[in-house]
Design an enzyme around this catalytic site. Sequence first.
Site, PDB file in Angstrom:
ATOM      1  CB  ALA A  66      80.300 -99.688  46.688  1.00  0.00           C
ATOM      2  CG  LEU A  69      79.912-103.181  43.720  1.00  0.00           C
ATOM      3  CD1 LEU A  69      80.311-102.196  42.635  1.00  0.00           C
ATOM      4  CD2 LEU A  69      80.849-103.071  44.907  1.00  0.00           C
ATOM      5  CG  ASP A  70      77.161-102.210  50.221  1.00  0.00           C
ATOM      6  OD1 ASP A  70      76.433-103.206  50.082  1.00  0.00           O
ATOM      7  OD2 ASP A  70      77.999-102.097  51.130  1.00  0.00           O
ATOM      8  N   PRO A  71      74.905 -99.614  47.301  1.00  0.00           N
ATOM      9  CG  PRO A  71      72.645 -99.180  47.683  1.00  0.00           C
ATOM     10  CD  PRO A  71      73.773-100.046  48.155  1.00  0.00           C
TER      11      PRO A  71
END
EC number: 5.4.99.25
Length: 301
Positions: free
Chosen positions: A51, A47-49
Amino acid sequence: MTTARRAKRAISGWVVLNKPFDMTSTQAVGKVRWLFAAQKAGHAGTLDPLATGILPIALGEATKAVPQVQDGTKIYRFAIRWGTATTTDDAEGSVIAQSDVRPSAEALEAVLPRFTGTILQKPPAFSAIKIDGERAYDLARAGEAVDIKPREVDVDAIQVLEHGAEQSLLEVTCGKGTYVRALARDIAEALGTHGHVGLLHRAAVGPFTDADAVSIDDLEAAAEDVRDTLLKPVSAGFADLPEIRLDPVQATAVRHGNPVLLTGAAAPASLEECWVSFKGEVVATGWVQFGQFKPRRVFNT
């Protein structure tokens, strides 16, 4: 005076983490591994930071089940901020284009069928995809031109949850490899404007959903014996797969990596993927061919 090193434990199971905003997936795994003093840990799907949401973290033997969970269906809720394109296709990047066009709710609904089914999608330049052995985001940050070829992804459904002049909230159900940032960018372009992801929440990964999630705060607040009860069993990662229960002789054979003939009126003759258990514990994953279970991965549970 030195502090004694904390002993690592051979603990296995799943932590279904509600990853907080502005934390990397690697940082989340490190935190959870430390809290459980686990010998081994990994995650199923980065997961992107920026997100939030479901990050399944596998401890011990559950790390062997990461591919099954990672390949599962995912549900995301995301906001498209209209009128601005960024270098990263999210709020973290620099603005590269702007538009005064704001789509109507009717126009947005009308364009969504073009983005369902098997579609061609060009991943963002700031992504973890490798180009000649280098991560695309490393090349992009270095100022190099990044040319990523479009690839097929599966999008099961998209629906509009809320629509506003400056931002719309959507939910997408999709398969592995789908970039929501690219989806937001492309939907905006199809509507004659620009857009980027303003917020992103992953609500489900394979068998795990928001209803299963615990937060970092929950884990930190719990005493160690209570914390262990928040772990889901290794088998939870296989909730979407058929289960076959073995007898003691069969279980012993499979634990040694051997195939076994399945008996009984309900025994399957063929399965592409399944898992076998003995007394509720995972023994192996594998497949069934001509009534014989063949192990692919054996678990030490």
